[in-house]
Design a protein around this motif. Structure first.
Motif, PDB file in Angstrom:
ATOM      1  N   ILE A 129      48.098  51.672  74.480  1.00  0.00           N
ATOM      2  CA  ILE A 129      47.002  51.336  73.216  1.00  0.00           C
ATOM      3  C   ILE A 129      47.949  51.554  71.969  1.00  0.00           C
ATOM      4  O   ILE A 129      47.582  50.932  70.907  1.00  0.00           O
ATOM      5  CB  ILE A 129      45.941  52.481  73.404  1.00  0.00           C
ATOM      6  CG1 ILE A 129      44.884  52.083  74.653  1.00  0.00           C
ATOM      7  CG2 ILE A 129      45.045  52.130  71.878  1.00  0.00           C
ATOM      8  CD1 ILE A 129      43.983  53.128  74.815  1.00  0.00           C
ATOM      9  N   ALA A 130      48.885  52.486  71.977  1.00  0.00           N
ATOM     10  CA  ALA A 130      49.700  52.675  70.739  1.00  0.00           C
ATOM     11  C   ALA A 130      50.658  51.365  70.548  1.00  0.00           C
ATOM     12  O   ALA A 130      50.767  51.091  69.242  1.00  0.00           O
ATOM     13  CB  ALA A 130      50.375  54.014  70.828  1.00  0.00           C
ATOM     14  N   LYS A 131      51.132  50.880  71.551  1.00  0.00           N
ATOM     15  CA  LYS A 131      52.395  50.011  71.197  1.00  0.00           C
ATOM     16  C   LYS A 131      51.868  48.443  71.597  1.00  0.00           C
ATOM     17  O   LYS A 131      52.504  47.493  70.803  1.00  0.00           O
ATOM     18  CB  LYS A 131      53.368  50.277  72.010  1.00  0.00           C
ATOM     19  CG  LYS A 131      54.158  51.741  71.800  1.00  0.00           C
ATOM     20  CD  LYS A 131      55.157  52.151  72.783  1.00  0.00           C
ATOM     21  CE  LYS A 131      55.852  53.619  72.222  1.00  0.00           C
ATOM     22  NZ  LYS A 131      56.732  53.820  73.185  1.00  0.00           N
ATOM     23  N   HIS A 132      51.120  48.396  72.534  1.00  0.00           N
ATOM     24  CA  HIS A 132      50.730  47.008  72.926  1.00  0.00           C
ATOM     25  C   HIS A 132      50.056  46.135  71.839  1.00  0.00           C
ATOM     26  O   HIS A 132      49.236  46.694  70.910  1.00  0.00           O
ATOM     27  CB  HIS A 132      49.855  46.809  74.048  1.00  0.00           C
ATOM     28  CG  HIS A 132      50.049  45.508  74.618  1.00  0.00           C
ATOM     29  ND1 HIS A 132      49.151  44.486  74.546  1.00  0.00           N
ATOM     30  CD2 HIS A 132      50.470  44.951  75.888  1.00  0.00           C
ATOM     31  CE1 HIS A 132      49.516  43.514  75.218  1.00  0.00           C
ATOM     32  NE2 HIS A 132      50.384  43.877  76.175  1.00  0.00           N
ATOM     33  N   GLU A 133      50.252  44.749  71.579  1.00  0.00           N
ATOM     34  CA  GLU A 133      49.796  43.900  70.538  1.00  0.00           C
ATOM     35  C   GLU A 133      48.202  43.862  70.812  1.00  0.00           C
ATOM     36  O   GLU A 133      47.470  43.699  69.850  1.00  0.00           O
ATOM     37  CB  GLU A 133      50.347  42.791  70.360  1.00  0.00           C
ATOM     38  CG  GLU A 133      50.376  41.910  71.769  1.00  0.00           C
ATOM     39  CD  GLU A 133      50.841  40.523  71.610  1.00  0.00           C
ATOM     40  OE1 GLU A 133      51.500  40.207  70.484  1.00  0.00           O
ATOM     41  OE2 GLU A 133      50.769  39.767  72.603  1.00  0.00           O
ATOM     42  N   ASN A 134      47.594  44.067  71.880  1.00  0.00           N
ATOM     43  CA  ASN A 134      46.374  43.994  72.302  1.00  0.00           C
ATOM     44  C   ASN A 134      45.813  45.192  72.871  1.00  0.00           C
ATOM     45  O   ASN A 134      45.695  45.394  74.240  1.00  0.00           O
ATOM     46  CB  ASN A 134      45.972  42.634  73.298  1.00  0.00           C
ATOM     47  CG  ASN A 134      44.600  42.367  73.512  1.00  0.00           C
ATOM     48  OD1 ASN A 134      43.699  43.012  73.220  1.00  0.00           O
ATOM     49  ND2 ASN A 134      44.269  41.142  73.840  1.00  0.00           N
ATOM     50  N   SER A 135      45.354  46.143  72.017  1.00  0.00           N
ATOM     51  CA  SER A 135      44.961  47.406  72.368  1.00  0.00           C
ATOM     52  C   SER A 135      43.812  47.434  73.327  1.00  0.00           C
ATOM     53  O   SER A 135      43.418  48.214  74.264  1.00  0.00           O
ATOM     54  CB  SER A 135      44.882  48.371  71.531  1.00  0.00           C
ATOM     55  OG  SER A 135      43.776  48.023  70.533  1.00  0.00           O
ATOM     56  N   LYS A 136      42.973  46.260  73.123  1.00  0.00           N
ATOM     57  CA  LYS A 136      41.633  46.395  73.833  1.00  0.00           C
ATOM     58  C   LYS A 136      41.884  46.001  75.339  1.00  0.00           C
ATOM     59  O   LYS A 136      41.332  46.591  76.160  1.00  0.00           O
ATOM     60  CB  LYS A 136      40.794  45.219  73.465  1.00  0.00           C
ATOM     61  CG  LYS A 136      39.421  45.089  74.039  1.00  0.00           C
ATOM     62  CD  LYS A 136      38.652  43.596  73.715  1.00  0.00           C
ATOM     63  CE  LYS A 136      38.278  43.874  72.507  1.00  0.00           C
ATOM     64  NZ  LYS A 136      37.348  42.515  71.822  1.00  0.00           N
ATOM     65  N   MET A 137      42.970  45.273  75.450  1.00  0.00           N
ATOM     66  CA  MET A 137      43.266  44.829  76.881  1.00  0.00           C
ATOM     67  C   MET A 137      43.873  46.154  77.757  1.00  0.00           C
ATOM     68  O   MET A 137      43.463  46.387  78.861  1.00  0.00           O
ATOM     69  CB  MET A 137      44.601  43.869  76.900  1.00  0.00           C
ATOM     70  CG  MET A 137      44.888  43.399  78.144  1.00  0.00           C
ATOM     71  SD  MET A 137      46.501  42.319  78.217  1.00  0.00           S
ATOM     72  CE  MET A 137      45.865  41.125  77.327  1.00  0.00           C
ATOM     73  N   VAL A 138      44.536  46.988  76.921  1.00  0.00           N
ATOM     74  CA  VAL A 138      45.127  48.109  77.739  1.00  0.00           C
ATOM     75  C   VAL A 138      44.077  49.178  77.978  1.00  0.00           C
ATOM     76  O   VAL A 138      43.775  49.691  79.155  1.00  0.00           O
ATOM     77  CB  VAL A 138      46.392  48.805  76.812  1.00  0.00           C
ATOM     78  CG1 VAL A 138      46.568  50.105  77.486  1.00  0.00           C
ATOM     79  CG2 VAL A 138      47.302  47.846  76.407  1.00  0.00           C
ATOM     80  N   LEU A 139      43.046  49.224  77.073  1.00  0.00           N
ATOM     81  CA  LEU A 139      41.836  50.109  77.304  1.00  0.00           C
ATOM     82  C   LEU A 139      41.058  49.520  78.714  1.00  0.00           C
ATOM     83  O   LEU A 139      40.659  50.459  79.547  1.00  0.00           O
ATOM     84  CB  LEU A 139      40.995  49.982  76.149  1.00  0.00           C
ATOM     85  CG  LEU A 139      39.743  50.637  76.410  1.00  0.00           C
ATOM     86  CD1 LEU A 139      39.850  52.211  76.818  1.00  0.00           C
ATOM     87  CD2 LEU A 139      38.529  50.666  75.096  1.00  0.00           C
ATOM     88  N   VAL A 140      40.712  48.311  78.802  1.00  0.00           N
ATOM     89  CA  VAL A 140      40.193  47.808  79.802  1.00  0.00           C
ATOM     90  C   VAL A 140      41.093  48.206  81.372  1.00  0.00           C
ATOM     91  O   VAL A 140      40.125  48.653  82.108  1.00  0.00           O
ATOM     92  CB  VAL A 140      40.026  46.177  79.731  1.00  0.00           C
ATOM     93  CG1 VAL A 140      39.649  45.636  81.027  1.00  0.00           C
ATOM     94  CG2 VAL A 140      38.989  45.900  78.648  1.00  0.00           C
ATOM     95  N   TRP A 141      42.207  47.973  81.124  1.00  0.00           N
ATOM     96  CA  TRP A 141      42.849  48.296  82.256  1.00  0.00           C
ATOM     97  C   TRP A 141      42.818  49.855  82.635  1.00  0.00           C
ATOM     98  O   TRP A 141      42.481  50.373  83.550  1.00  0.00           O
ATOM     99  CB  TRP A 141      44.513  47.894  82.145  1.00  0.00           C
ATOM    100  CG  TRP A 141      45.246  48.325  83.215  1.00  0.00           C
ATOM    101  CD1 TRP A 141      45.399  48.038  84.573  1.00  0.00           C
ATOM    102  CD2 TRP A 141      46.059  49.578  83.190  1.00  0.00           C
ATOM    103  NE1 TRP A 141      46.276  48.570  85.304  1.00  0.00           N
ATOM    104  CE2 TRP A 141      46.712  49.682  84.731  1.00  0.00           C
ATOM    105  CE3 TRP A 141      46.238  50.634  82.297  1.00  0.00           C
ATOM    106  CZ2 TRP A 141      47.403  50.911  84.892  1.00  0.00           C
ATOM    107  CZ3 TRP A 141      47.001  51.855  82.502  1.00  0.00           C
ATOM    108  CH2 TRP A 141      47.597  51.972  83.852  1.00  0.00           C
TER     109      TRP A 141
END
Length: 222
Positions: free
Chosen positions: A122-134
């Motif tokens: 969430i801190a580094k990925h350009e799409n933090s929503k995608m990381v939250l979903v995962w």
């Protein structure tokens, strides 16, 4: 039971109290924990070290007859830069609260690495929503609360697939992506999520968490 305990964990919640005290919420590899930091908000306090999402090594003292232990020491192990910026803060807050609600001693060891990996993403990925979903769905799976995706249906209702006009509509691509998130290794799941309907998957995550865990305060930030 030892009155003093030394632990390592992530600070995922702070609640100010009168007099400058703080109630702190931690997720650790051993479970979720709350403690009181006395006078932490006063000018001479240590609130800087007690910032959200800091990784701390800390000691607590459990006084007989008190519900919450008292924080006696706190050492900064590490911090994640960038989580204070919206929408990353909202995504990190939701993931942290979900992990805190589910991190019983029996499953905390499985939840801990997902929480660490999720917050870093969430801190580094350009799409933090995608990381939250995962990460959100993987935390639910680690706690044994994943939905049943067998059978037919393109919507999710009360933990199982249902016809399109009931529950949260995912569509065939959403169901396929959710199966990938729950059962594929992280890198492969993230690749599938690149073209997935993230808004539907996030809405389904929130509804399923409400159904299995209860309402989360941070859901209003999303």
């Amino acid at each position: 039971m030892d009155r003093y305990r030394t632990l390592e964990g992530l600070l995922i919640g702070r609640k100010p109290l009168p007099g400058g005290d703080l109630i702190l919420s931690f997720v650790t590899p051993e479970g979720a924990l709350q403690a009181v930091a006395r006078k932490a908000l006063r000018p001479t306090g240590r609130s800087g070290r007690l910032s959200l999402f800091h990784h701390l090594r800390f000691q607590v003292y459990q006084k007989p007859g008190n519900d919450l232990p008292t924080l006696t020491q706190a050492e900064l192990v590490g911090r994640l830069e960038g989580l204070e910026a919206p929408p990353r803060f909202a995504h990190a807050s939701y993931l942290g609260e979900l992990a805190f609600r589910l991190a019983s001693p029996e499953v905390a060891g499985r939840i801990w690495p997902i929480l660490i990996s999720g917050l870093r993403g969430i801190a580094k990925h350009e799409n933090s929503k995608m990381v939250l979903v995962w990460a959100g769905w993987r935390v639910l799976r680690a706690a044994g609360l994943q939905p049943n995706l067998t059978g037919q249906g393109q919507s999710l209702e009360e933990g199982r697939l249902s016809p399109e006009d009931r529950g949260v509509f995912l569509g065939s691509e959403g169901v396929q992506a959710l199966r990938a998130v729950l059962f594929l290794p992280g890198s492969e799941a993230i690749e599938v999520l690149q073209g997935a309907p993230l808004d539907r998957l996030l809405r389904a995550l929130k509804v399923h968490a409400d159904h299995t865990v209860g309402a989360l305060n941070s859901a209003g930030l999303l």
